[in-house]
Design an enzyme around this catalytic site. Structure first.
Site, PDB file in Angstrom:
ATOM      1  N   ALA A 152      -3.989  44.713 -59.373  1.00 18.97           N
ATOM      2  CA  ALA A 152      -4.110  43.263 -59.486  1.00 18.97           C
ATOM      3  C   ALA A 152      -5.479  42.847 -58.953  1.00 18.97           C
ATOM      4  O   ALA A 152      -6.120  43.608 -58.224  1.00 18.97           O
ATOM      5  CB  ALA A 152      -3.000  42.610 -58.679  1.00 18.97           C
ATOM      6  N   GLY A 170      -1.227  47.697 -59.171  1.00 14.31           N
ATOM      7  CA  GLY A 170      -0.634  47.094 -60.362  1.00 14.31           C
ATOM      8  C   GLY A 170      -0.938  47.892 -61.619  1.00 14.31           C
ATOM      9  O   GLY A 170      -0.159  47.874 -62.579  1.00 14.31           O
ATOM     10  N   GLU A 176       1.526  50.488 -61.757  1.00 13.50           N
ATOM     11  CA  GLU A 176       2.814  49.845 -62.048  1.00 13.50           C
ATOM     12  C   GLU A 176       2.957  49.566 -63.549  1.00 13.50           C
ATOM     13  O   GLU A 176       4.053  49.658 -64.109  1.00 13.50           O
ATOM     14  CB  GLU A 176       2.965  48.567 -61.213  1.00 13.50           C
ATOM     15  N   GLU A 200      -1.630  49.608 -52.183  1.00 13.69           N
ATOM     16  CA  GLU A 200      -1.420  48.261 -51.650  1.00 13.69           C
ATOM     17  C   GLU A 200      -1.284  48.236 -50.132  1.00 13.69           C
ATOM     18  O   GLU A 200      -1.731  47.306 -49.460  1.00 13.69           O
ATOM     19  CB  GLU A 200      -0.173  47.627 -52.280  1.00 13.69           C
TER      20      GLU A 200
END
Ligand code: 3H9
Length: 683
Positions: free
Chosen positions: A60, A99, A102, A122
């Site tokens: 992200a 992300g 993910e 993260e």
């Protein structure tokens, strides 16, 4: 940001968002739209998601956290990918992180190049994977792997990812797309495609043995002390076992929402960007020419010289190392080999790696042998006359264009440069001990250091895995100059009545790995001390005179047992009390708050001075120095970020209240005063 390529009934969706393909809001929109369109297109039977540029999605957009955003959220995009009836493949090269991984976990299949790396970092930002990662990763790779990957944030290389079931297939580095397309055609023959959220077989072990979570907590307790995110990660992963997928995801999201607002995560995100900002030098354009560095020379094969050499050997750069006598040269080489062998014995290097590194090392007794080096770093005794002599010799023998660097930790670099005919080539490279381990490198820019030389060493620093921070020339540069303020207060506090262990405890409670007196004992109190010239003029003199030289003599400020466990020393108390009385001090009780303020506030003041004098380029550079070189607790974001959080008004008020005790030469920084009166911040 997204383009598509059709190969018959296989659609390749290609994302391109330099520099690292962050999943920004615009990228989420574009990716979501592309997936929806592919699902709706009857001519498409399989979808491949891949990225252009340096790697797959790196996660992200960290800069967007805490800012308003519009749908679709990343979890929603990933859910849509997983829900697709048509198989979706992630084709991964470079890094697939956070992300980004993910997204890949939401795909039905994953193919990665052999050089790819996959991870959920993260936790290093004080967060947890918040787009289903804590629920899907354990379903794919099982519990021990998922716990380790998510709580350490370390990426796994592609081959390991294949072994643990994180990817289904490897591809050549130059043939990812054709191999992904071939894989897609094989998949099309299958009736069903695995959805990670529906898989449960890899959770079975944890269902049978739920106590494994507490065992894991216990195992990592020491390493993660003071950090909130690892525990939140474990709770989310536990939910993957105890709750149905949708509820596990809800739990993950709630934990993410609370972490992203936390001070710790804000501080860790600050450090992420601060480390990257530190690499930028305001007045040096990106396209400044670089000097090719093919061989490095080191003067001095002591602890520092050897450690510095290892940085280059480890990445395949040949090193010539010079000493004056054979015995210290042999000792230095033996130490380098021993260090490598120790790493190999822990499985982090192969014996081949060790031999390859050692083969790149050329020991010599003649400084003339440095004539073919592109970068020479002197790591000799910290004495100006000695350093000047080395620079004169280097100037005489080094090839034109070579960079001449000093590893000084506090001396005047300009004075060394003045000994040469090429001051533009002279620069400071202040490595921290152990130099092959510590991440910080203070790069000292002399008054005449050239832009190419500076830009070159910043690049070299990145190649050897250092976080480089530029400092101007002043005694002690950024780090040691601030440390001097803290050390001075620590000494004054013990004269006024605080005990060394009280002072140390306040700092370790704050989050430092050790306090100033523990640090002195570790380093050795007799650094630069000589019995013949000792006049009992400081506590250090008195301790050394009684052979209390630190851990190596089993006593210093503390007494040490056989396992080097420290305990307070009554002898030291007596020595301090006697010395303090002789200097007119009357013992008083000093509380912990005063100790903290006296140690840390003057450092902030000095940091402000360093900024106003232009020694550091920006406040965040100071944070990077203290976090990576001096053990300042990471979760506070570094001294200047911490000061901002506390409020500069509080710091100034504290300093004013202690002004009488801060020493005759203490002066408040005008910059600190101005920022305080303007209600401003450093960062
Ligand atoms: C996440 O994914 C949360 C989700 O689980 C849940 C969401 C709901 N965002 O490091 P470099 C910038 S959290 C924004 O020098 P390298 C960086 O600031 C995220 N910007 O390159 C720099 O900018 P500038 C989890 C980012 O080749 C430039 O890119 N992911 C991001 O040495 C180049 O960076 C991570 O924590 C980002 N995600 O290393 C991965 N990443 O040029 C973080 C980079 O203006 N990233 N930038 O200074 C990295 O670890 C490294 O950047 C990477 C490349 C290894 C990818």
């Amino acid at each position: 940001m997204i383009r598509t390529d059709r190969h018959g009934d296989v659609l390749v969706v290609i994302a391109d968002n330099p520099p690292v393909n962050a999943l920004s809001e615009a990228m989420r929109h574009a990716l979501g739209k592309a997936v929806t369109a592919a699902v709706a297109d009857p001519a498409v039977r399989a979808v491949i998601i891949r990225c252009d540029g340096r790697g797959f999605f790196a996660g992200a957009d960290i800069a967007s956290f805490g800012k308003p955003s519009s749908p679709p959220s990343l979890p929603a995009v990933i859910d849509a990918i997983e829900a697709s009836e048509k198989p979706v493949l992630a084709a991964i090269h470079g890094n697939a992180l956070g992300g980004g991984l993910e997204v890949a976990l939401g795909c039905h299949y994953r193919i990665a190049t052999t050089s790819a790396k996959l991870g959920l970092p993260e936790v290093k930002l004080g967060l947890l994977p918040g787009a289903g990662g804590t629920q899907r990763l354990p379903r794919l790779v099982g519990m021990p792997e998922a716990l380790s990957m998510i709580t350490t944030g370390e990426a796994v290389p592609a081959r390991r990812a294949l072994e643990i079931g994180l990817v289904d297939r490897l591809a050549g580095d130059d043939s990812l797309e054709p191999e992904a397309i071939a894989f897609a055609r094989e998949i099309l023959l299958l009736k069903e495609h695995p959805r990670t959220s529906k898989r449960t077989e890899r959770l079975a072990e944890a269902v049978r043995d739920p106590a494994l979570f507490d065992r894991f907590r216990h195992e990592i307790a020491g390493k993660v002390k003071g950090f909130a995110a690892p525990e939140a990660c474990i709770q989310a992963i536990e939910a993957a076992v105890k709750l149905p997928f949708a509820e596990g995801v809800a739990k993950e999201r709630a934990l993410f929402a609370s972490l992203v607002k936390s001070e710790q995560s804000r501080a860790l995100r600050h450090i992420f960007f601060a480390e990257r900002a530190a690499a930028k030098i305001e007045d040096i354009p990106r396209d400044t020419s670089r000097i090719p560095i093919a061989r490095v020379g080191i003067v001095g094969a002591g602890t520092m010289g050897g450690g510095i050499a290892m940085n280059f050997l480890s990445i395949g750069i040949p090193v010539t190392i010079v000493e004056r006598d054979q015995a210290p040269l042999d000792r230095g080489i033996a130490t380098i080999r021993r260090n490598y062998e120790r790493t190999a014995s822990r499985g982090r290097l192969t014996q081949n790696d060790v031999e390859r590194a050692m083969a790149l090392l050329r020991p010599s007794l003649a400084i003339e042998d440095l004539a073919d080096c592109d970068l020479v770093i002197e790591a000799v005794f910290e004495n100006m006359a000695v350093k000047k002599e080395v620079f004169r010799k280097l100037d005489a023998i080094a090839k034109p264009g070579a960079i001449l660097a000093s590893n000084t930790s506090r001396l005047d670099l300009n004075a060394m440069a003045a000994e040469t005919e090429r001051p533009e080539a002279v620069i400071g490279l202040h490595f921290f001990s152990p130099a092959n381990v510590m991440r910080l490198l203070e790069v000292v820019r002399g008054a005449k250091t050239g832009p190419s030389q500076l830009a070159t060493v910043m690049d070299v620093a990145k190649r050897i895995g250092k976080v480089a921070v530029v400092s101007g020339v002043c005694p002690g540069f950024i780090g040691n100059r601030m440390l001097a303020q803290r050390s001075k207060q620590a000494q004054m506090l013990i004269l006024e009545g605080a005990k060394p262990w009280d002072v140390d405890r306040v700092l370790t409670n704050f989050g430092f790995p050790m306090g100033p007196f523990q640090m002195s004992d570790l380093a050795g109190l007799d650094l630069g001390w000589r019995r013949e010239s000792s006049k009992g003029e400081s506590i250090r003199d008195l301790l050394c005179e009684r052979d209390r030289r630190g851990q190596k003599t089993s006593k210093g400020y503390y007494d040490y047992d056989e396992s080097r466990r420290p305990s307070p020393s009554s002898e030291v108390e007596e020595i301090i009390a006697g010395y303090a009385a002789s200097r007119g001090y009357r013992p008083r009780s000093v509380d912990e708050q005063e100790i903290l303020e006296r140690l840390l506030y003057p450092m902030i003041n000095e940091g402000a001075r360093i900024l106003e004098e232009g020694i550091a380029q920006r406040a965040s550079d100071i944070d990077v120095v203290w976090i990576n070189g001096y053990g300042w607790p990471t979760v506070t974001g570094g001294p200047m970020f911490w000061a901002d959080g506390l409020g500069l008004g509080t710091i100034v008020a504290g300093l004013k209240s202690h002004q009488a005790r801060l020493g005759a030469d203490f002066m408040l920084s005008p910059l600190l005063l101005r920022k305080t009166s303007e209600g401003g911040r450093f960062n």
